[in-house]
Write a protein that holds these residues in place. Structure first.
Motif, PDB file in Angstrom:
ATOM      1  N   LYS A 102       0.835  -1.206   0.000  1.00 31.35           N
ATOM      2  CA  LYS A 102       0.000   0.000   0.000  1.00 31.35           C
ATOM      3  C   LYS A 102       0.870   1.257   0.000  1.00 31.35           C
ATOM      4  O   LYS A 102       0.523   2.267  -0.624  1.00 31.35           O
ATOM      5  CB  LYS A 102      -0.913   0.019   1.237  1.00 31.35           C
ATOM      6  CG  LYS A 102      -1.839  -1.182   1.366  1.00 31.35           C
ATOM      7  CD  LYS A 102      -2.832  -1.277   0.243  1.00 31.35           C
ATOM      8  CE  LYS A 102      -3.891  -2.338   0.511  1.00 31.35           C
ATOM      9  NZ  LYS A 102      -3.360  -3.660   0.862  1.00 31.35           N
ATOM     10  N   ASP A 103       1.983   1.185   0.691  1.00 33.42           N
ATOM     11  CA  ASP A 103       2.877   2.343   0.748  1.00 33.42           C
ATOM     12  C   ASP A 103       3.428   2.658  -0.633  1.00 33.42           C
ATOM     13  O   ASP A 103       3.499   3.835  -1.055  1.00 33.42           O
ATOM     14  CB  ASP A 103       4.008   2.060   1.734  1.00 33.42           C
ATOM     15  CG  ASP A 103       4.863   3.296   2.013  1.00 33.42           C
ATOM     16  OD1 ASP A 103       4.291   4.348   2.349  1.00 33.42           O
ATOM     17  OD2 ASP A 103       6.092   3.186   1.891  1.00 33.42           O
ATOM     18  N   ILE A 104       3.818   1.597  -1.379  1.00 37.96           N
ATOM     19  CA  ILE A 104       4.346   1.793  -2.747  1.00 37.96           C
ATOM     20  C   ILE A 104       3.244   2.344  -3.650  1.00 37.96           C
ATOM     21  O   ILE A 104       3.459   3.299  -4.438  1.00 37.96           O
ATOM     22  CB  ILE A 104       4.903   0.469  -3.290  1.00 37.96           C
ATOM     23  CG1 ILE A 104       6.147   0.048  -2.487  1.00 37.96           C
ATOM     24  CG2 ILE A 104       5.223   0.589  -4.770  1.00 37.96           C
ATOM     25  CD1 ILE A 104       6.650  -1.334  -2.816  1.00 37.96           C
ATOM     26  N   LEU A 105       2.044   1.734  -3.568  1.00 36.72           N
ATOM     27  CA  LEU A 105       0.932   2.185  -4.400  1.00 36.72           C
ATOM     28  C   LEU A 105       0.568   3.633  -4.098  1.00 36.72           C
ATOM     29  O   LEU A 105       0.189   4.402  -5.001  1.00 36.72           O
ATOM     30  CB  LEU A 105      -0.287   1.282  -4.191  1.00 36.72           C
ATOM     31  CG  LEU A 105      -0.171  -0.140  -4.756  1.00 36.72           C
ATOM     32  CD1 LEU A 105      -1.389  -0.958  -4.348  1.00 36.72           C
ATOM     33  CD2 LEU A 105      -0.039  -0.088  -6.283  1.00 36.72           C
ATOM     34  N   GLU A 106       0.662   4.015  -2.826  1.00 37.49           N
ATOM     35  CA  GLU A 106       0.353   5.400  -2.453  1.00 37.49           C
ATOM     36  C   GLU A 106       1.334   6.366  -3.122  1.00 37.49           C
ATOM     37  O   GLU A 106       0.931   7.413  -3.668  1.00 37.49           O
ATOM     38  CB  GLU A 106       0.405   5.534  -0.937  1.00 37.49           C
ATOM     39  CG  GLU A 106      -0.004   6.916  -0.439  1.00 37.49           C
ATOM     40  CD  GLU A 106       0.115   7.018   1.076  1.00 37.49           C
ATOM     41  OE1 GLU A 106      -0.819   7.554   1.706  1.00 37.49           O
ATOM     42  OE2 GLU A 106       1.141   6.549   1.633  1.00 37.49           O
ATOM     43  N   GLN A 107       2.614   6.000  -3.125  1.00 38.28           N
ATOM     44  CA  GLN A 107       3.608   6.868  -3.753  1.00 38.28           C
ATOM     45  C   GLN A 107       3.415   6.924  -5.265  1.00 38.28           C
ATOM     46  O   GLN A 107       3.544   7.986  -5.910  1.00 38.28           O
ATOM     47  CB  GLN A 107       5.014   6.352  -3.423  1.00 38.28           C
ATOM     48  CG  GLN A 107       5.358   6.455  -1.947  1.00 38.28           C
ATOM     49  CD  GLN A 107       6.760   5.935  -1.659  1.00 38.28           C
ATOM     50  OE1 GLN A 107       7.720   6.246  -2.391  1.00 38.28           O
ATOM     51  NE2 GLN A 107       6.883   5.142  -0.603  1.00 38.28           N
ATOM     52  N   VAL A 108       3.084   5.770  -5.864  1.00 39.27           N
ATOM     53  CA  VAL A 108       2.830   5.746  -7.311  1.00 39.27           C
ATOM     54  C   VAL A 108       1.629   6.609  -7.650  1.00 39.27           C
ATOM     55  O   VAL A 108       1.637   7.375  -8.637  1.00 39.27           O
ATOM     56  CB  VAL A 108       2.619   4.291  -7.788  1.00 39.27           C
ATOM     57  CG1 VAL A 108       2.120   4.264  -9.233  1.00 39.27           C
ATOM     58  CG2 VAL A 108       3.918   3.502  -7.657  1.00 39.27           C
ATOM     59  N   ALA A 109       0.562   6.486  -6.844  1.00 39.55           N
ATOM     60  CA  ALA A 109      -0.644   7.290  -7.092  1.00 39.55           C
ATOM     61  C   ALA A 109      -0.326   8.777  -7.014  1.00 39.55           C
ATOM     62  O   ALA A 109      -0.813   9.585  -7.828  1.00 39.55           O
ATOM     63  CB  ALA A 109      -1.723   6.914  -6.080  1.00 39.55           C
ATOM     64  N   GLN A 110       0.488   9.169  -6.035  1.00 34.72           N
ATOM     65  CA  GLN A 110       0.884  10.578  -5.925  1.00 34.72           C
ATOM     66  C   GLN A 110       1.626  11.042  -7.188  1.00 34.72           C
ATOM     67  O   GLN A 110       1.404  12.139  -7.712  1.00 34.72           O
ATOM     68  CB  GLN A 110       1.771  10.769  -4.687  1.00 34.72           C
ATOM     69  CG  GLN A 110       1.012  10.763  -3.373  1.00 34.72           C
ATOM     70  CD  GLN A 110       1.963  10.932  -2.202  1.00 34.72           C
ATOM     71  OE1 GLN A 110       3.102  10.466  -2.245  1.00 34.72           O
ATOM     72  NE2 GLN A 110       1.495  11.611  -1.167  1.00 34.72           N
ATOM     73  N   SER A 111       2.509  10.169  -7.691  1.00 33.35           N
ATOM     74  CA  SER A 111       3.279  10.516  -8.882  1.00 33.35           C
ATOM     75  C   SER A 111       2.381  10.650 -10.103  1.00 33.35           C
ATOM     76  O   SER A 111       2.537  11.588 -10.927  1.00 33.35           O
ATOM     77  CB  SER A 111       4.352   9.449  -9.136  1.00 33.35           C
ATOM     78  OG  SER A 111       5.068   9.705 -10.318  1.00 33.35           O
TER      79      SER A 111
END
Length: 440
Positions: A414-423
């Motif tokens: 979820k942490d990785i997906l959150e950063q990807v979503a922000q990008s």
């Protein structure tokens, strides 16, 4: 190319919000250690988990109950062990008192210790407590006595009772001090033949003790063997009338056979040998009121001891209603054990007392074996409760507890997906800037 609705940014924002929400839930699970922190996490799992928790906590407390029950049984067994030691001593005294090398003074000394031993038994039973409960005496009335008339003297045998004499009696025998008064005479003079004497068969009379409430029963029997003499509450003395041919013979047989526990005694009337005098042999003492002591009735009574047991204790050995083990502890006293009136007045009475001591030991051994069996049962119940608690705890853990490794993997994802979503949101927001290049 449109600028009012940046759908790529909106899509990225929605994904970011969902990932952020799931990440928050994963963080909560990692922090608490539970997979289910609220009913929304797993409604069905929560219901099952809560029922398991109820059972687990109930089993834990049931284990405490069982251990308390075991401690109570150990307390009761310890008291009965001491009572057994006391009765062994009483039996030893009966063996000593049965020996005819003892003088009257010796037997009186033995009798005094027997009486104290009987009181010691009642003291132990009275003072054996667990959590302030008298566990071997659970009620106010421990023993009742039901009396039934089973025979009445024939009408030609007359009774004159409550005859207080101002002059002193002179009991036969060397060194016997004068007695204060007689409280009854029974006239057997009308019995003049063996057939007349046989009308006494299976009848009798009783006299209350001059110093206690016991009733001494004299029963007429046909028995060529040595007459039996019983001790205990309302003792029965068997007087053998086989072969007797007159009232004087009957009176002699009574005097020869009956020896009471305390001070009530029997003698032949010197003026008429067909009459029996019953008197209080307490020199120097004032007589009790006639209505309370020294009462004679022309009735033979049978006494049944009825134990008034108020019910046993219950040990809650499980987490649910009705999961009980009854602790039916004995309700005891020296009277119930049959050792309250042990007597060593002569050889025959001492031997009967010896038999009663053996019967009391048998009763105690039986009760102690029941207590031991109950203790073993509770120990098995405790082992079962602890085993059940452990297994249900494991089942509840599988439903409710978080797998930290899995939750950490999910959190990292979820942490990785959150950063990807922000990008992606940032990239999508640059597209409207391309409109400016068209306008320029």
């Amino acid at each position: 190319m449109i600028i009012q609705h940046n759908m790529q940014a909106e899509n990225g924002s929605g994904i970011f919000k969902r990932v952020n929400r799931d990440k928050k839930r994963d963080s909560e699970r990692l922090s608490s250690g539970y997979r289910i922190n609220r009913s929304a996490d797993d409604a069905a799992g929560l219901a099952i988990s809560e029922k398991l928790r109820t059972q687990i906590r109930g089993l834990s407390k049931a284990g405490d109950n069982i251990q308390d029950g075991i401690s109570l049984l150990q307390t009761a067994d310890g008291a009965l062990s001491e009572i057994s030691n006391v009765i062994h001593r009483m039996r030893e005294l009966c063996v000593q008192g049965a020996n005819d090398t003892n003088a009257d003074e010796d037997r009186n000394a033995i009798q005094q210790e027997l009486n104290h031993m009987s009181q010691c038994i009642d003291d132990i039973l009275e003072h054996t407590e667990f959590n302030t409960m008298k566990i071997l005496r659970l009620g106010d009335a421990y023993i009742d006595y039901v009396e039934t008339v089973i025979g009445t003297l024939p009408p030609n045998v007359t009774l004159s009772s409550n005859i207080l004499q101002s002059g002193a009696l002179s009991p036969p025998g060397p060194g016997r001090p004068p007695a204060n008064y007689a409280f009854a005479t029974i006239d057997f003079s009308a019995l003049k033949t063996a057939a007349d004497v046989q009308t006494l068969l299976d009848t009798g009379f009783y006299t209350t003790c001059c110093t206690c409430d016991n009733k001494y029963n004299i029963r007429f029997v046909n028995n060529s063997s040595t007459p039996s003499q019983n001790v205990g509450r309302n003792p029965v003395f068997d007087v053998n009338i086989q072969g007797l041919t007159s009232g004087a013979d009957v009176v002699n047989a009574i005097v020869r056979t009956v020896r009471t526990n305390h001070f009530t005694e029997f003698m032949v009337d010197p003026a008429d040998r067909g009459k029996l005098i019953i008197y209080d042999n307490r020199p120097g003492q004032q007589p009790y009121p006639a209505q309370d002591r020294g009462v004679v009735e022309p009735q033979l009574i049978h006494t049944d001891a009825v134990i008034n047991d108020p019910g046993g204790l219950q040990i809650q050995v499980g987490p649910n209603a009705g999961q009980l083990v009854p602790l039916n502890l004995p309700t005891l006293s020296s009277a119930i054990l049959g050792v309250d009136m042990l007597n060593v007045g002569n050889n025959m009475v001492a031997n009967r007392s010896l038999e009663l001591a053996d019967e009391a030991l048998d009763m105690l051994n039986f009760e102690r074996s029941k207590i031991g069996a109950l203790q073993n049962r509770l120990e098995y119940a405790y082992d079962y409760a602890m085993n059940a608690e452990e297994n249900q705890q494991a089942a509840e853990s599988r439903i409710r507890d978080a797998d930290m490794a899995d939750e950490m993997v999910a959190y990292t994802t979820k942490d990785i997906l959150e950063q990807v979503a922000q990008s992606m949101i940032a990239q999508s927001n640059r597209k409207p800037e391309m409109v400016l290049s068209l306008l320029g």
